[in-house]
Enzyme design. Structure first.
Site, short mmCIF file in Angstrom:
data_model
loop_
_atom_site.label_atom_id
_atom_site.label_comp_id
_atom_site.label_asym_id
_atom_site.label_seq_id
_atom_site.Cartn_x
_atom_site.Cartn_y
_atom_site.Cartn_z
N HIS A 50 -9.11 10.85 -0.09
CA HIS A 50 -8.32 9.63 -0.13
C HIS A 50 -7.03 9.84 0.66
O HIS A 50 -6.26 8.92 0.87
CB HIS A 50 -8.02 9.23 -1.58
CG HIS A 50 -7.43 7.88 -1.70
ND1 HIS A 50 -6.08 7.68 -1.93
CD2 HIS A 50 -7.98 6.65 -1.59
CE1 HIS A 50 -5.83 6.39 -1.97
NE2 HIS A 50 -6.95 5.74 -1.76
N HIS B 216 0.81 -1.22 0.00
CA HIS B 216 0.00 0.00 0.00
C HIS B 216 0.84 1.27 0.00
O HIS B 216 0.32 2.38 -0.07
CB HIS B 216 -0.92 -0.02 1.23
CG HIS B 216 -2.15 0.80 1.08
ND1 HIS B 216 -2.43 1.87 1.89
CD2 HIS B 216 -3.18 0.71 0.21
CE1 HIS B 216 -3.58 2.41 1.54
NE2 HIS B 216 -4.06 1.72 0.52
#
Length: 609
Positions: free
Chosen positions: A495, A267
């Site tokens: 985000h 990630h």
């Protein structure tokens, strides 16, 4: 099983109760909520059942999560809201730009695999422009104005270096459809890769989700064929699709990050940029897909241009007071990847002494002893213990966490959030005081998503599932709305992921962190074996700002960060303070249940498929 609270009531089938049963075996397609044949008001309680596993369909795109797949399908074929029941279930046939990228990444719940398949995107018809014009004419008037619907205008990409905040080097992304002043000082990926920041020779792109053809187009023509190394975590079919994307581009190479613990993801989002003039690091929250750089709120730290050290410099040369060089080299070495060896050597040859932030990383593994403090939230705790100071009345200084995805927290707050993670976030210096200050968690409500620039498809990058939510309704009492009117971004869904400690009057910061890590044990790590071991599932990366590294006692909050003009001592917090708590009518956005009673800003409803 049914649970109710101020923020929603849901029912799920008994098969959803066991976390382990929710996870499909590797290489299978996840069970999907059934599609409603027509948009009807949600029943109370709402029942969500799964369909049998279907044969996966290959795709040329790498869309790694169930959330991403659902949003991609909904944005390509949105369900149009109509008052007439006979028309309500009809889908608009217009395709999008054909990219198939309807959403961003998201670190997901521990229950969701990251390598599922997705149906191939539909191609735009030959008369796509005419269809697009028709779609525009059918849209209802947007509450945000006509500009929210347009693509990037010609002047969206700056032709000169934007006004940068060199004090903190923390920037937001440009958002299409905002007033120009709210994009001043913000950066698009094309700005980052511009020759105005250096003559690029080679780069590395660490990320979770990639659209390789789109990424290549973001480089200016003179750098478009410079070597690029892609560091990813895809396996099996997802890896094959990613490599297929790269076939037309011989200058693009790949490096697979090792993921040996189940349900972990790669990630981390970072760029390493090697120039003729030096070297630069960018740590950010955006995936390498268009949707993440279009109408979402993202953040990034961009380093100064690091010059090359003189020949014969010692191994310890070019270190910063925050030991950023040492920690970055340790992070890269932990990949144990031959493809990164040249980059490790290049970093050793450059002077990183101007860096004023600390690196906070997560690396998959199980760690004991002194290694427990190398990664995850215990790394953050160690830095706060060593590099911050106790503050009088600190028990009244709230902690704020802001993120785009939520994992399983356990049956109550003592299981991880308050018992483990909050202790880290409330650490200030070497004080033995263990206060219990307020904790505010910022996460968009259903109404925030519905009225956003993207409408309901923005919720595809907010993958909080019904299966997880119904098990931790206690968590929702912490929730606060996404409000960013001060930055002009209230309707650009977040985000970005940030964590901070703020004064009771919300004017001073004790510290600030921007990171890829969402609110999950997979991202931050969880203690095991009576707190003698920590287990981390995912790769994550962020930077920590502490006042002492800037010769300050606290950071003043910049109350008016836009338009950016001259350097300021105020920190540009990306949302409004104080936070706005949920009301009894607000519900947290849950991505895999339908919302059909009210249309979004594009006249569509949300029916997961």
């Amino acid at each position: 099983m049914s649970q109710a609270s101020l923020h929603g009531r849901w029912t799920v089938s008994s098969s959803d109760d066991d976390d382990d049963e929710d996870i499909p075996p590797s290489g299978t397609t996840a069970p999907k909520p059934r599609r409603s044949p027509s948009p009807v008001p949600e029943p109370t309680p709402l029942e969500v059942k799964a369909e049998p596993v279907r044969t996966p369909v290959s795709s040329s795109l790498t869309i790694g999560s169930e959330a991403r797949q659902s949003a991609a399908r909904n944005q390509l074929n949105p369900v149009k809201f109509e008052n007439s029941p006979s028309l309500a279930g009809k889908r608009k046939k217009e395709a999008s730009d054909g990219s198939g990228w309807a959403l961003s990444d998201s670190d997901e719940d521990d229950e969701v695999k990251n390598d599922r398949q997705v149906n191939p995107p539909k191609q735009a018809p030959p008369n796509g422009e005419r269809k697009k014009a028709k779609m525009e004419s059918e849209r209802p008037p947007s509450p945000h104005g006509r500009l929210y619907y347009i693509d990037e205008p010609d002047n969206f990409f700056e032709s000169s270096v934007p006004c940068l905040n060199d004090t903190y080097r923390f920037y937001l992304n440009k958002v299409t459809g905002l007033d120009r002043k709210y994009n001043s000082g913000a950066l698009h990926i094309r700005d980052i890769l511009s020759p105005l920041f250096g003559t690029l020779k080679e780069s590395v792109q660490f990320n979770y989700c990639f659209d390789i053809p789109w990424m290549v187009k973001q480089f200016p023509p003179e750098f478009r064929h410079c070597p690029v190394l892609i560091v990813h975590g895809d396996k099996r079919e997802a890896k094959a699709r990613l490599l297929q994307q790269g076939q037309p581009f011989p200058h693009v190479r790949f490096c697979q990050a090792k993921l040996d613990i189940a349900f972990g993801t790669h990630h981390t989002k970072m760029m390493l940029l090697w120039y003729e003039e030096g070297f630069r690091v960018v740590i950010l929250t955006s995936n390498l897909i268009r949707a993440d750089w279009y109408q979402k709120t993202q953040g990034m730290w961009m380093s100064p241009l690091f010059p090359r050290l003189p020949e014969g410099s010692s191994a310890s040369s070019g270190e910063s007071p925050t030991f950023f060089k040492r920690d970055l080299l340790e992070y890269l070495a932990s990949y144990r990847a031959p493809e990164l060896e040249d980059w490790i050597q290049r970093i050793k040859e450059h002077d990183l002494s101007e860096t004023r932030v600390y690196l906070v990383a997560s690396m998959p593994g199980r760690y004991v002893g002194a290694d427990m403090e190398r990664w995850g939230h215990l790394r953050l705790r160690k830095l706060l213990h060593e590099h911050t100071d106790p503050i009088p009345g600190e028990e009244r200084w709230p902690v704020i966490g802001q993120f785009s995805s939520i994992g399983s927290m356990g049956a109550d707050k003592t299981k991880w959030l308050a018992g483990e993670f909050q202790r880290t976030l409330t650490t200030l210096g070497k004080s033995s005081l263990r206060p219990d200050p307020p904790m505010y968690l910022l996460y968009p409500s259903v109404e925030d998503v519905r009225l956003s620039l993207e409408g309901y498809p923005a919720g595809g990058s907010l993958p909080y599932s019904i299966q997880t939510a119904q098990k931790q309704i206690w968590l929702h009492s912490y929730f606060h709305r996404w409000k960013a009117g001060r930055t002009g971004r209230s309707h650009a869904m977040p985000h970005i992921k940030t964590y901070m400690r703020v004064s009771p009057d919300f004017t001073q910061l004790a510290w600030f962190l921007v990171t890829s890590a969402n609110l999950s044990k997979a991202a931050w790590g969880a203690l095991e074996k009576n707190n003698t071991q920590i287990m981390v599932r995912s790769y994550e990366l962020g930077v920590l700002y502490v006042p002492s590294a800037f010769n300050m006692k606290t950071f003043p909050v910049d109350t008016n960060p836009f338009p950016a003009s001259s350097p300021t001592s105020g920190f540009p917090v990306p949302f409004d303070l104080p936070p706005t708590s949920y009301t009894s009518k607000d519900q947290p956005w849950i991505w895999n249940i339908p919302y059909s009673q009210e249309p979004d800003t594009h006249g569509n409803i949300w029916v997961p498929s």
